[in-house]
Design a protein around this motif. Structure first.
Motif, PDB file in Angstrom:
ATOM      1  N   GLY B 176       0.752  -1.011   0.076  1.00  0.00           N
ATOM      2  CA  GLY B 176      -0.198  -0.009  -0.228  1.00  0.00           C
ATOM      3  C   GLY B 176       0.720   1.221  -0.154  1.00  0.00           C
ATOM      4  O   GLY B 176       0.660   2.152  -0.790  1.00  0.00           O
ATOM      5  N   GLU B 177       1.708   1.205   0.965  1.00  0.00           N
ATOM      6  CA  GLU B 177       2.697   2.440   0.921  1.00  0.00           C
ATOM      7  C   GLU B 177       3.466   2.688  -0.545  1.00  0.00           C
ATOM      8  O   GLU B 177       3.720   3.918  -0.778  1.00  0.00           O
ATOM      9  CB  GLU B 177       3.740   2.209   2.206  1.00  0.00           C
ATOM     10  N   MET B 178       3.998   1.710  -1.038  1.00  0.00           N
ATOM     11  CA  MET B 178       4.691   1.721  -2.259  1.00  0.00           C
ATOM     12  C   MET B 178       3.742   2.100  -3.521  1.00  0.00           C
ATOM     13  O   MET B 178       4.080   3.026  -4.232  1.00  0.00           O
ATOM     14  CB  MET B 178       5.186   0.234  -2.869  1.00  0.00           C
ATOM     15  N   THR B 189      -4.256   6.776 -10.461  1.00  0.00           N
ATOM     16  CA  THR B 189      -4.733   5.840  -9.472  1.00  0.00           C
ATOM     17  C   THR B 189      -4.189   4.266  -9.891  1.00  0.00           C
ATOM     18  O   THR B 189      -4.332   3.977 -11.033  1.00  0.00           O
ATOM     19  CB  THR B 189      -6.278   5.862  -9.374  1.00  0.00           C
ATOM     20  N   LEU B 190      -3.596   3.732  -8.787  1.00  0.00           N
ATOM     21  CA  LEU B 190      -3.329   2.275  -8.927  1.00  0.00           C
ATOM     22  C   LEU B 190      -4.212   1.181  -8.017  1.00  0.00           C
ATOM     23  O   LEU B 190      -4.136   1.716  -6.956  1.00  0.00           O
ATOM     24  CB  LEU B 190      -1.707   2.043  -8.770  1.00  0.00           C
ATOM     25  N   ILE B 215      -4.526  -0.671   2.001  1.00  0.00           N
ATOM     26  CA  ILE B 215      -4.180  -0.320   0.679  1.00  0.00           C
ATOM     27  C   ILE B 215      -5.649   0.648   0.299  1.00  0.00           C
ATOM     28  O   ILE B 215      -6.814   0.055   0.260  1.00  0.00           O
ATOM     29  CB  ILE B 215      -4.104  -1.324  -0.306  1.00  0.00           C
ATOM     30  N   LYS B 216      -5.523   1.952   0.143  1.00  0.00           N
ATOM     31  CA  LYS B 216      -6.349   2.835  -0.149  1.00  0.00           C
ATOM     32  C   LYS B 216      -7.257   2.418  -1.288  1.00  0.00           C
ATOM     33  O   LYS B 216      -8.716   2.513  -1.051  1.00  0.00           O
ATOM     34  CB  LYS B 216      -5.763   4.278  -0.405  1.00  0.00           C
ATOM     35  N   MET B 244     -11.196   4.779  -1.052  1.00  0.00           N
ATOM     36  CA  MET B 244     -10.820   4.790  -2.431  1.00  0.00           C
ATOM     37  C   MET B 244     -11.102   6.351  -3.142  1.00  0.00           C
ATOM     38  O   MET B 244     -12.208   6.916  -2.900  1.00  0.00           O
ATOM     39  CB  MET B 244     -11.707   3.820  -3.357  1.00  0.00           C
ATOM     40  N   ASP B 245     -10.119   6.735  -4.203  1.00  0.00           N
ATOM     41  CA  ASP B 245     -10.373   7.886  -4.801  1.00  0.00           C
ATOM     42  C   ASP B 245     -11.882   7.809  -5.658  1.00  0.00           C
ATOM     43  O   ASP B 245     -11.717   6.760  -6.286  1.00  0.00           O
ATOM     44  CB  ASP B 245      -9.342   8.280  -5.542  1.00  0.00           C
TER      45      ASP B 245
END
Lengths: 377, 377
Positions: B176-178, B189-190, B215-216, B244-245
């Protein structure tokens, strides 16, 4: 539309809203289905919820094959049938199987709007051809004129959504002969995909002619959403004409596509439930009564429409030029209908009459007020 | 594989064939599911087979949301959940929703082969990244190196098919941080798509960490095929991380894709049946016993493998360099397994142990003969 109806029911009271938008039968499945369900619930068959072959249960496919064989000159085997996640799933499987990117599929105006999306899902292009504006019957010459070197298939739908017309045997025969001629001319196979979830819903004892008897490269796609009133259960099938060029290759490809599109199959329990119900259907007379009641009332008020021979839709002319404005006006009178432009036919609107007879009765004065407001009466 | 097993059973006798090829649980659903089915069969709810909103029944979505909320720091609402035609359907809906043609989706070797087809269905390209060859755990640095300007998503699967490993919370956090870093770097966005039909099948009291906590831009896709032993019923769901965006836009798009891909929805009856079973699962201890029995026997014979922490697969090294040749040799001993190259990992093979314990017992001498023939013992 589902959400819009729910909002209005909450706002104005459910009994005051006459929702004619959705082909969601208010009728219950035949009692025989309920009996089959009870039997399976009381005496579950071991493994009855497991995966089966990607084409579906052999006995279900066999039952479907026998049913289709009764209505056609062709001999259908279980191997020509694949159980699918409703007709929507079946149509996608067929299109994925036969289409190369950029190929064209002819659809007939007015059309079921989902066809556009289904064709696009598989890299195809939809070409629209109008039906006869007086009768909504096929115009074979117009279809012929639209066929080009990139044409791969034609989707037909009889009894039709949204018009309720049935294509007679002579028309299917003429279509089949024209296609054979064009196939020779173009040196390629042209498929007819016959989407027929309303095939058992034909009025006045009519039966819907089977495309297999008239068109060689034809595929039936259907579901039990309407004939057994199971629209939420995603239970349908596709069947290939045994006379089709390369029928085994088509079936093999379609089984593969059923899997890789993510449908995998029709639900296991529903496959079992419909196996013995291939000759059954909901009460057709009840639908015919609804048709007659509403047809008489609406034509009496001056609405103009083709009298449906099957299915459960009317597709009247919009009394206002702008069918969207008309649908909005109808909503003022608590009547919900779908504008014709959603079917590629502006100037019309669709009524789904698969609703409770009581709702039709209660709606009659509202239709009258609407007819008055648009100056019909 | 279904057909190959059937052919061999017919040829050599069902009791002599040890079919470890398919993730088709031999276990029956929990008794509670049978009770729910009986209740519905005895007292059918009017309209229970009809269409519902395209996202599914609100009460089912609500039950799913409550279940997910228990395992994560996020607060999930019914509006974040869409009922889908199994996990296969859900994955296709998600990919159709987020992918533009030509975009890349990272999948991890060894991978479930259907991912390749699902990505291709929607015009995407699969990029494979290897997991750690000793542990089959995620290699976050390798994933980072594979991310480029066209990357849109990564599919992860934990507990994993075919390896049985669970990705720990720290790994998901690092992933998630990566991804957050890469999103800022690339300005796009991934998504992480977490395919987790085995999430309730974790051994020794472990629980599978929820991707939403780490993980967002993450989406859960799953089904009740394995946890409630309903693989033939096509009942699953997708859920979006509320953080999530543009989560509302994603859900709106996914509801539309659920419809136009032809799935429309999960089967109505199954949605009802699983509503009250969100905290239930098949007997995990029984799976653990099978794992222990076969793991002990096979490692005792010299087969090398990572001990699965969940799911019901082993992914041992092939004792012969050519894993296809090994699977053929195994077939000589009536053992059916899947070569590793089907999962993008030549040199391994997959064993599905979701079979009757009796079959495992009966297979033990055959495994011994096979080990002898390849020179392991």
């Amino acid at each position: 539309m589902f959400e819009e109806g729910a909002r209005l029911r909450a706002e104005r009271g459910a009994e005051n809203i006459f929702d004619f938008t959705i082909g969601n039968p208010s009728t219950e499945p035949p009692a025989s289905l309920q009996r089959e369900l009870l039997k399976l619930a009381q005496e579950p068959v071991p493994g009855m919820h497991r995966y089966m072959s990607n084409a579906g249960y052999t006995e279900t496919r066999q039952a479907v094959a026998e049913h289709i064989s009764k209505g056609t000159t062709q001999q259908i085997e279980a191997g020509h049938v694949i159980m699918t996640c409703g007709a929507g799933g079946g149509l996608n499987v067929v299109l994925k199987t036969i289409l190369n990117p950029g190929e064209e599929v002819i659809i007939l105006t007015p059309y079921f709007v989902e066809y556009m999306f289904y064709i696009d899902n598989h890299g195809g292009t939809a070409e629209t051809v109008a039906t006869d504006p007086e009768t909504f019957q096929l115009n074979v010459a117009a279809i012929e004129a639209a066929i080009g070197p990139n044409t791969r298939a034609i989707i037909i739908n009889s009894p039709n959504n949204p018009t309720g017309v049935i294509y007679p045997a002579e028309t299917l025969q003429a279509l089949g002969e024209m296609l054979t001629r064009k196939e020779q001319e173009l040196g390629r196979t042209l498929f007819v995909i016959s989407d027929e979830p309303y095939a058992r819903l034909a009025y006045e004892g009519q039966s819907v002619p089977c495309v297999f008897s008239h068109i060689k490269n034809s595929i039936i796609v259907t579901s039990h959403s309407k004939d057994l009133a199971l629209p939420g259960e995603r239970i349908g099938y596709l069947a290939a004409n045994p006379s089709m060029d390369g029928v085994e290759q088509f079936i093999e490809g379609a089984i593969f596509c059923n899997r890789v599109l993510g449908f995998v199959n029709a639900p296991a329990l529903m496959q079992r439930l419909v196996t013995n119900l291939q000759e059954e259907s909901v009460d057709i007379d009840a639908y015919q009564e609804k048709r007659d009641l509403l047809y008489q009332h609406l034509t009496g008020l001056g609405f103009k429409m083709v009298k449906p021979q099957g299915g459960f839709y009317f597709f009247p002319e919009s009394p206002m030029e702008d069918d969207v404005a008309f649908a909005q006006l109808a909503q003022k009178h608590n009547i919900l209908v779908v504008p014709g432009r959603g079917f590629g036919a502006p100037g019309y609107f669709r009524i789904a009459y698969c609703v409770e007879p009581e709702m039709i009765q209660r709606s009659l004065p509202a239709w009258e007020r609407l007819a008055q407001e648009v100056g019909l009466v």
